[in-house]
Design an enzyme around this catalytic site. Structure first.
Site, short mmCIF file in Angstrom:
data_model
loop_
_atom_site.label_atom_id
_atom_site.label_comp_id
_atom_site.label_asym_id
_atom_site.label_seq_id
_atom_site.Cartn_x
_atom_site.Cartn_y
_atom_site.Cartn_z
CB SER A 247 -0.90 0.15 1.31
OG SER A 247 -2.11 -0.76 1.05
CD GLU B 6 -1.35 19.78 -5.88
OE1 GLU B 6 -1.08 18.99 -5.25
OE2 GLU B 6 -0.55 20.70 -6.20
CB SER B 7 -6.79 15.65 -2.82
OG SER B 7 -7.67 16.76 -2.72
CG HIS C 8 -4.64 0.33 -1.51
ND1 HIS C 8 -3.98 0.42 -0.29
CD2 HIS C 8 -5.50 1.06 -1.54
CE1 HIS C 8 -4.40 1.59 0.41
NE2 HIS C 8 -5.36 1.99 -0.47
CB CYS D 33 -8.42 20.33 -5.36
SG CYS D 33 -9.49 19.41 -4.63
#
Lengths: 131, 131
Positions: free
Chosen positions: A55, A62-63, A68, A83
């Site tokens: 993972s 930006e987020s 995974h 974003c």
């Protein structure tokens, strides 16, 4: 509606087992994907599961970007949520697909943001991954 | 199709500005949500943006939980992606909605996993958030 971001949810299959099974390879691919997508990495975390699977999470200005993997089935779950209008999330997906040697990808695009009248579900793309 | 996980993508609106603007409150809510959802936290990261906004990412053994907030509009973007049949991702969403004092939520459910013949998009739920 005020769209605050674009969230790409992507299933990569037929991946190279060695690539998606290696935490170093996943780290390298994700950091490269972030650079190509023109986003700013605030933090990164990677975990190797036993006996297999990796993972990786990047918190970006930006987020986020997540990966995974299930090497035993050649599958990697990817999501890229960005974003702002400077980020290029599709390029991150393309970079990861190539790095993982994915044969196929299924990608769904979502608009994120404040309540809207229509569906957030925009479209699905199914195609052979670009090598 | 082999479903490997369930991904809940949720927009919370009308949130309490003080809650979603506080990195401590977001941290506390996310860790409580993980506990309620019966998942194992491997790593957590939280970031306070200037002048406002918080991002939080939990890498969990079952995949991840993310929160990104825009206090200026009372909006929080949440996603909870879990694998396995012991996790209870809907409870994580409920816990976060309550902690953030959300008035409304829009949630989309996705099946994640290997290639399948149908759409991954299962359904959208729009409702007043449970207080």
């Amino acid at each position: 509606m005020t769209t605050i971001g674009l969230h790409l949810i992507c299933e990569l299959s037929g991946c190279d087992v060695a690539q998606i099974g290696s935490v170093d390879a996943v780290r390298e691919a994700m950091l490269r994907a972030a650079a190509v997508a023109n986003v700013t990495v605030l933090n990164s975390y990677f975990h190797k599961f036993s006996p297999s699977g990796v993972s990786g999470l990047l918190c970006i200005a930006e987020s986020h970007i997540s990966v995974h993997t299930w090497p035993e089935t050649g599958y990697a779950a990817v999501d890229v949520y960005t974003c702002g209008d400077r980020a290029m999330p599709h390029k991150a997906i393309q970079t990861l697909a190539r790095a993982f040697g994915a044969k196929d990808k299924e990608m769904t695009e979502f608009s994120r943001g404040l309540p809207q009248s229509g569906s957030r579900f925009t479209h699905e793309v199914r195609e052979a991954a670009v090598r």
